[in-house]
Each structure stands twice: as structure tokens, then as C-alpha cells.
Design an enzyme around this catalytic site. Structure first.
Site, PDB file in Angstrom:
ATOM      1  N   GLU A   1     -10.839  12.506  -3.738  1.00 12.46           N
ATOM      2  CA  GLU A   1     -11.663  11.337  -4.004  1.00 12.46           C
ATOM      3  C   GLU A   1     -12.651  11.099  -2.877  1.00 12.46           C
ATOM      4  O   GLU A   1     -12.482  11.591  -1.761  1.00 12.46           O
ATOM      5  CB  GLU A   1     -10.809  10.075  -4.191  1.00 12.46           C
ATOM      6  CG  GLU A   1     -10.264   9.450  -2.920  1.00 12.46           C
ATOM      7  CD  GLU A   1      -9.039  10.118  -2.355  1.00 12.46           C
ATOM      8  OE1 GLU A   1      -8.991  10.325  -1.123  1.00 12.46           O
ATOM      9  OE2 GLU A   1      -8.125  10.426  -3.139  1.00 12.46           O
TER      10      GLU A   1
ATOM     11  N   ASP B   1     -12.181  -4.928  -1.133  1.00 10.13           N
ATOM     12  CA  ASP B   1     -11.822  -4.201   0.084  1.00 10.13           C
ATOM     13  C   ASP B   1     -12.413  -2.794   0.069  1.00 10.13           C
ATOM     14  O   ASP B   1     -12.490  -2.148   1.115  1.00 10.13           O
ATOM     15  CB  ASP B   1     -10.298  -4.104   0.221  1.00 10.13           C
ATOM     16  CG  ASP B   1      -9.676  -5.381   0.763  1.00 10.13           C
ATOM     17  OD1 ASP B   1     -10.434  -6.285   1.172  1.00 10.13           O
ATOM     18  OD2 ASP B   1      -8.434  -5.475   0.782  1.00 10.13           O
TER      19      ASP B   1
ATOM     20  N   ASP C   1       0.478  18.090   1.086  1.00  7.99           N
ATOM     21  CA  ASP C   1      -0.778  18.026   0.348  1.00  7.99           C
ATOM     22  C   ASP C   1      -1.992  18.002   1.263  1.00  7.99           C
ATOM     23  O   ASP C   1      -3.033  18.577   0.942  1.00  7.99           O
ATOM     24  CB  ASP C   1      -0.780  16.783  -0.542  1.00  7.99           C
ATOM     25  CG  ASP C   1       0.024  16.984  -1.816  1.00  7.99           C
ATOM     26  OD1 ASP C   1       0.427  18.130  -2.089  1.00  7.99           O
ATOM     27  OD2 ASP C   1       0.253  16.000  -2.536  1.00  7.99           O
TER      28      ASP C   1
ATOM     29  N   ALA D   1      -8.625  -3.741  -4.351  1.00  3.60           N
ATOM     30  CA  ALA D   1      -8.466  -5.184  -4.129  1.00  3.60           C
ATOM     31  C   ALA D   1      -9.750  -5.945  -4.463  1.00  3.60           C
ATOM     32  O   ALA D   1     -10.334  -6.629  -3.609  1.00  3.60           O
ATOM     33  CB  ALA D   1      -8.032  -5.464  -2.693  1.00  3.60           C
TER      34      ALA D   1
ATOM     35  N   TYR E   1      -4.342   6.169  -7.622  1.00  7.83           N
ATOM     36  CA  TYR E   1      -3.173   5.591  -8.297  1.00  7.83           C
ATOM     37  C   TYR E   1      -2.590   4.443  -7.493  1.00  7.83           C
ATOM     38  O   TYR E   1      -2.165   3.427  -8.057  1.00  7.83           O
ATOM     39  CB  TYR E   1      -2.136   6.694  -8.509  1.00  7.83           C
ATOM     40  CG  TYR E   1      -0.996   6.312  -9.432  1.00  7.83           C
ATOM     41  CD1 TYR E   1      -1.216   5.590 -10.602  1.00  7.83           C
ATOM     42  CD2 TYR E   1       0.303   6.701  -9.138  1.00  7.83           C
ATOM     43  CE1 TYR E   1      -0.182   5.259 -11.447  1.00  7.83           C
ATOM     44  CE2 TYR E   1       1.359   6.375  -9.984  1.00  7.83           C
ATOM     45  CZ  TYR E   1       1.117   5.642 -11.133  1.00  7.83           C
ATOM     46  OH  TYR E   1       2.147   5.309 -11.961  1.00  7.83           O
TER      47      TYR E   1
END
Length: 253
Positions: A114, A143, A43, A178, A158
């Protein structure tokens, strides 16, 4: 007229061997003469290929010679032309990232999966989140945080417990990494047209880095993210194994 194919491969020996075998069977043309590009790798290499050939407008068909291959088809040498002729096309739009660093320098990048912000020191990051000019979260202690496209929603998003988005959905996922405060805040679903801005609070004490796919920016003061519908990436998949099917299947594994 025969199909003109340009073969690209990652540096992995297995990918280079596959490229040599396929060129021996089907020939090879320069990228600017190709009807289709075949990318051999994982990927990460597929994302690299999509970014690198963005201006050509040529569809890319990936075959997995890497480790993950969510964006790739299974590898095979004997029936490639038939597979390319039968392939189904998915069109995806990237995100644009604008990031201002602590020195006042502006950085720009495009991200297919992203854009993420991550703490770069021992203390948690503090982020202020604005959507379309409206303050939505005055302080997120975490985080990090990210904005993901549907195509990228099964990647880092995910892993950070963000939602998987159907490939045709006109939404983006805003996901916390987090989150400490607000406690267990998971994020939000936003319209695809939304402009998201993160301002880094206490940036000297709590440094943050931003990343759009493979481009990293250290010590950011703020980051703005939005979809770029004018830019289209064309990806080919074997029938029944396209991104939509993979995104659905991933939720039942």
C-alpha cells in the site's frame, strides 16, 4: 538439470541459522544465476526481497522465520525441492507513488502492499481526493488514508477496517484511517487502472507524511498513486495455501 537456488535471509538469528542449514543441504548460487530465490524471514523481509530482485524476473518462495508470514510458506528443510517443483505462482503488480514535498522535491517509490498518508503532527490531516482528474472528496479530515493492492489488503488496510480484496480482483482499496469528517467514511473501491491523487490542505498547520512500503516522505504537498501493470512480482506458494486461499480464509477467522 538440478534446480539452482539462491537463499536470502533476514538479520534475525533464526533466519540466519535456517539459511546456513539449507545451504548446507542444497547449495547456493548468486542471485543472477538462480532459477528460484528462497527468502527466509517475515513479510517485511519478503517485501524487501521482492523489491530488491525486481529486475531479475525470478520467482521468490518465502519460508516463515519471522512473526507474521502472510506472504510466506511454512518452514521445512527436508523436502524443499519437491515443494518448489509443486509450488503455485501468483503474479502481483505494485503501486507507484509520486510525492511532492514542501520544498518542491519529487519523490518516487514502488509499493507492493500500500501507499499511505498519515498525519505527522498533533492535528488531524485534511486531504482532498481526486480520482482520474475528477474531484471525489473536497475535504477528508482524518488521521490518514491509504491505497492498497489486493495483495496488501490484509495488512495495514485491514487494520484500518478496509476491505479484503480477492487476489485476482482488478480493483484497489482506498481506505480512510480514523476518519473524522465525513463521519465514519470508510473509503471506496476503485478500478485497478485508476490514478488517485491526494492534496494536503493546510499543509503548514497540518503536516502529512507519505509512505510506500518502507520509503517515507515527510511534509508532502501532494501524492499521486497508480498501479504499475508493467512490473510483475512472481511469488510461489505451496498448493492450496496461495494468496487467494489466504485472503478468503482471513475473512472467516
Amino acid at each position: 538439470m538440478s534446480m539452482k537456488i539462491a537463499f536470502l535471509a533476514s538479520d534475525a538469528p533464526v533466519a540466519q541459522t535456517a539459511r546456513a542449514a539449507l545451504i548446507g543441504r542444497y547449495g547456493n548460487v548468486p542471485l543472477d544465476e538462480a532459477d528460484v530465490i528462497v527468502a527466509l524471514g517475515g513479510d517485511g523481509f519478503m517485501l524487501q526481497t521482492l523489491h530488491g530482485t525486481q529486475e531479475l524476473g525470478v520467482p521468490v518462495y518465502g519460508m516463515n522465520r519471522g512473526t507474521i508470514g502472510f506472504l510466506m510458506n511454512t518452514y521445512g528443510e527436508s523436502d524443499l525441492i519437491e515443494r518448489l517443483e509443486a509450488a503455485e505462482e501468483e503474479v502481483i503488480n505494485p503501486l507507484s507513488m509520486q510525492a511532492m514535498d514542501h520544498s518542491g522535491k519529487m519523490h518516487r517509490a514502488l509499493a507492493i502492499n500500500e501507499v499511505s498518508l498519515l498525519r505527522a503532527g498533533p492535528q488531524a490531516a485534511k486531504l482532498k481526493i481526486t480520482v482520474d482528474g475528477r474531484l471525489r472528496l473536497a475535504e477528508l479530515v482524518c488521521d490518514g488514508a491509504l491505497v492498497a493492492t489486493p495483495a496488501g489488503s490484509t495488512a495495514y488496510n485491514y487494520s484500518a477496517h478496509g476491505p479484503i480484496l480477492p487476489i485476482g480482483a482488478d480493483v484497489l482499496a482506498l481506505t480512510a484511517v480514523a476518519a473524522f469528517r465525513p463521519r465514519r467514511w470508510r473509503g471506496a473501491l476503485l478500478p485497478k487502472r485508476a490514478k488517485v491523487r491526494f492534496d494536503v490542505l493546510e499543509a503548514d498547520k497540518r503536516p502529512v507524511m507519505a509512505e510506500g512500503d518502507s520509503k517515507s516522505v515527510e511534509n508532502v504537498d501532494w501524492v499521486e498513486i497508480q498501479s504499475e501493470p508493467a512490473i510483475e512480482h512472481r511469488i510461489l506458494f505451496d498448493p492450496g495455501h496461495g494468496l487467494e486461499e489466504r485472503l478468503i480464509s482471513e475473512q472467516f477467522t
